[in-house]
Enzyme design. Structure first.
Site, short mmCIF file in Angstrom:
data_model
loop_
_atom_site.label_atom_id
_atom_site.label_comp_id
_atom_site.label_asym_id
_atom_site.label_seq_id
_atom_site.Cartn_x
_atom_site.Cartn_y
_atom_site.Cartn_z
N CYS A 120 -15.25 1.20 3.44
CA CYS A 120 -14.85 -0.20 3.37
C CYS A 120 -13.81 -0.43 4.46
O CYS A 120 -12.64 -0.06 4.32
CB CYS A 120 -14.27 -0.53 2.00
SG CYS A 120 -13.79 -2.26 1.84
N LEU A 121 -14.26 -0.98 5.57
CA LEU A 121 -13.39 -1.24 6.72
C LEU A 121 -13.86 -2.55 7.33
O LEU A 121 -15.03 -2.69 7.69
CB LEU A 121 -13.48 -0.09 7.73
CG LEU A 121 -12.63 -0.20 8.99
CD1 LEU A 121 -11.13 -0.26 8.65
CD2 LEU A 121 -12.90 0.96 9.93
#
Length: 181
Positions: A120-121
């Site tokens: 999750c970036l």
């Protein structure tokens, strides 16, 4: 929730827009010819080879320039210091207008990495820009290791433990498998 290698975290299905009830429209994608993508990836490879960024590297798998293996090392003075992680990067024919698919192949106990290696970036999702390159991605992930976004975790157990760095480091050491092992 699923349990893998002794820790519990969210599965990718629980974090998709459909599962969370949020509505995200996909940005329009531009299609480029594969020759342009090939030239861009070759240029990025040369830049990585000539660069001197400590703790990051990436190379195409065998003879497929669209599938790369990357490596990042944990930064000094973080709980990840002394660790090294392998990632896979898969590029589509829409690159650089669409971000590559990037996953950890090495088990990584981290608030923003799920049990399957999904990351999750924001720059790999809604904040992607065609100005980004492989170097930017790897440096961003390396930075994320030491500075997670615990308000948006994929791994709740890691997010909850993050505030106790001593215990967190013990969990990293317990779950970490060196690349050459």
């Amino acid at each position: 929730m699923a349990t893998v290698n002794g820790y519990t975290g969210n599965t990718p299905a629980a974090t998709t827009p459909a599962a969370t009830g949020s509505k995200q429209s996909a940005p329009p994608t531009k299609t480029v010819d594969s020759h342009s993508v090939l030239k861009r990836l070759q240029s990025e490879l040369m830049g990585l080879m000539m660069g001197a960024d400590p703790g990051i590297s990436a190379f195409p798998e065998e003879d497929n320039i669209f599938c790369w293996k990357g490596t990042i090392t944990g930064s000094k003075d973080t709980v990840f210091e002394g660790t090294e992680y392998r990632l896979s990067l898969t590029f589509s024919n829409d690159y650089p207008f669409k971000s590559p698919k990037v996953k950890f192949e090495t088990c990584c106990f981290h608030p923003n990495v799920d049990l399957y290696g999904n990351i999750c970036l924001d720059i790999l999702q809604d904040k992607w820009s065609s100005a980004y390159d492989v170097r930017t991605i790897l440096l961003s992930i390396q930075s994320l290791l030491g500075e997670p976004n615990i308000s948006s975790p994929l791994n709740n157990q890691a997010a909850q433990l993050w505030s106790n760095q001593e215990e967190y480091r013990k969990m990293v050491e317990k779950l970490y498998k060196p690349l050459n092992a």
